[in-house]
Enzyme design. Structure first.
Site, PDB file in Angstrom:
ATOM      1  CE  LYS A   5     -36.144  57.742  97.607  1.00 14.21           C
ATOM      2  NZ  LYS A   5     -34.635  57.360  97.816  1.00 14.21           N
ATOM      3  CE1 TYR A  20     -35.220  59.759  94.842  1.00 18.74           C
ATOM      4  CE2 TYR A  20     -34.853  61.606  96.466  1.00 18.74           C
ATOM      5  CZ  TYR A  20     -34.591  60.439  95.939  1.00 18.74           C
ATOM      6  OH  TYR A  20     -33.367  60.020  96.253  1.00 18.74           O
ATOM      7  CG  LEU A  27     -34.357  56.469 102.388  1.00 17.21           C
ATOM      8  CD1 LEU A  27     -35.211  57.752 102.592  1.00 17.21           C
ATOM      9  CD2 LEU A  27     -33.979  56.319 101.043  1.00 17.21           C
ATOM     10  CD  GLU A  71     -28.428  57.214 104.276  1.00 14.28           C
ATOM     11  OE1 GLU A  71     -29.142  56.175 103.947  1.00 14.28           O
ATOM     12  OE2 GLU A  71     -28.929  58.266 104.573  1.00 14.28           O
TER      13      GLU A  71
END
Length: 288
Positions: free
Chosen positions: A152, A34, A208, A184
């Protein structure tokens, strides 16, 4: 409530009529990727970056891209128009499609087309978010996700659990920690500022590769700020002058507390708000 028009496999439909198969691999296997693109002033922020990362995610999972970049841009713009979005987000999801039955082996891409779904989220006040004035509080949690966070995927169960852990602790979000170092946030990249230096984890398979991250670091360097890409600990973050996160929907958001310890004087410092300002200003200039 305003009825959204959404996009499913080539059709623009009322959200109540949009359907995908129960055999869709996104639903059964989280076999999908996505992207989320922000909309400001009715225009798309960093569409190009999202399109490039989407292609990379598909390549890494050996999935065929079912839609050209130009067509994808067209769909994004049409959804903005149809739903009258001035400020908000466009969510895009591509899965490996819906074979006739459930199976661990990938279906033949020649006979089973990918599923492509897009929808809008209307968020007036996205840029002028009052939370940015006071900053957010985070807790740290162990990072137990799979080893390819650079892709992702729609496999977002643990980040969702992390958001709930934060909620239960009465704070806004969680930073994940692996082998003693911050990876993260649950849906954002993490940074600290010490002696004017912006410190953030380097791009590997562990995090990411944020589109907003790339833009913010570029703007920081253009503004003569020093950027150091290296691992940092929670203790180091608690002792920093400032901390912040970046993502497509929060842009640049100050972090004022980590695990109960306040950062600096417990208020947003000078670097994060300045970066937010620069990011919004520069991104709006080149939005399409």
């Amino acid at each position: 409530m305003h009825m959204r028009t959404v996009y499913v496999n080539g059709d623009y439909l009322p959200e109540t009529e949009a359907k995908v198969s129960i055999f869709d691999r996104g639903f059964l296997m989280a076999d999908g990727v996505y992207e989320v693109t922000s909309v400001l002033d009715g225009k798309l922020i960093d569409f190009d970056g999202h399109a490039v990362r989407l292609q990379r995610s598909l390549d890494e999972l050996d999935m065929k891209n079912p839609i050209t970049k130009d067509d994808l841009l067209e769909v994004h713009r049409e959804l903005v128009r149809l739903n009258g979005i001035e400020e908000g987000m466009i969510y895009l999801q591509i899965t490996r499609g819906a074979p006739d039955d459930r199976d661990f082996a990938f279906p033949d891409p020649e006979t089973v087309p990918c599923t492509v779904v897009l929808f809008t989220q209307n968020k007036p006040g996205l840029a002028a978010n009052p939370v940015a004035q006071k900053g957010i509080k985070v807790i740290s949690i162990e990072d137990i996700r799979w080893g390819r966070r650079d892709i992702k995927t729609v496999q977002l169960l643990y980040p969702s659990m992390g958001k709930m852990m934060a909620k239960a602790a009465g704070v806004d979000d969680a930073w994940m920690v692996q082998d003693g170092f911050v990876t993260e946030g649950t849906s954002n990249n993490a940074y600290i500022v010490k002696d004017g230096k912006i410190i953030t984890r380097p791009k590997t398979n562990d995090i990411l590769h944020g589109i907003t991250r790339a833009a913010v670091l570029r703007f920081a360097e253009e503004a003569q700020m020093t950027v150091e890409e290296r691992n940092f600990t929670i203790e180091e973050a608690q002792d920093a002058d400032e901390a912040f996160i970046t993502s497509a929907s929060t842009f640049v958001m100050p972090v004022v507390e980590i695990d109960g310890a306040q950062i600096g004087d417990g208020k947003p410092g000078s670097v994060a708000p300045r970066l937010r300002e620069i990011y919004l200003e520069e991104s709006r200039k080149v939005a399409i």
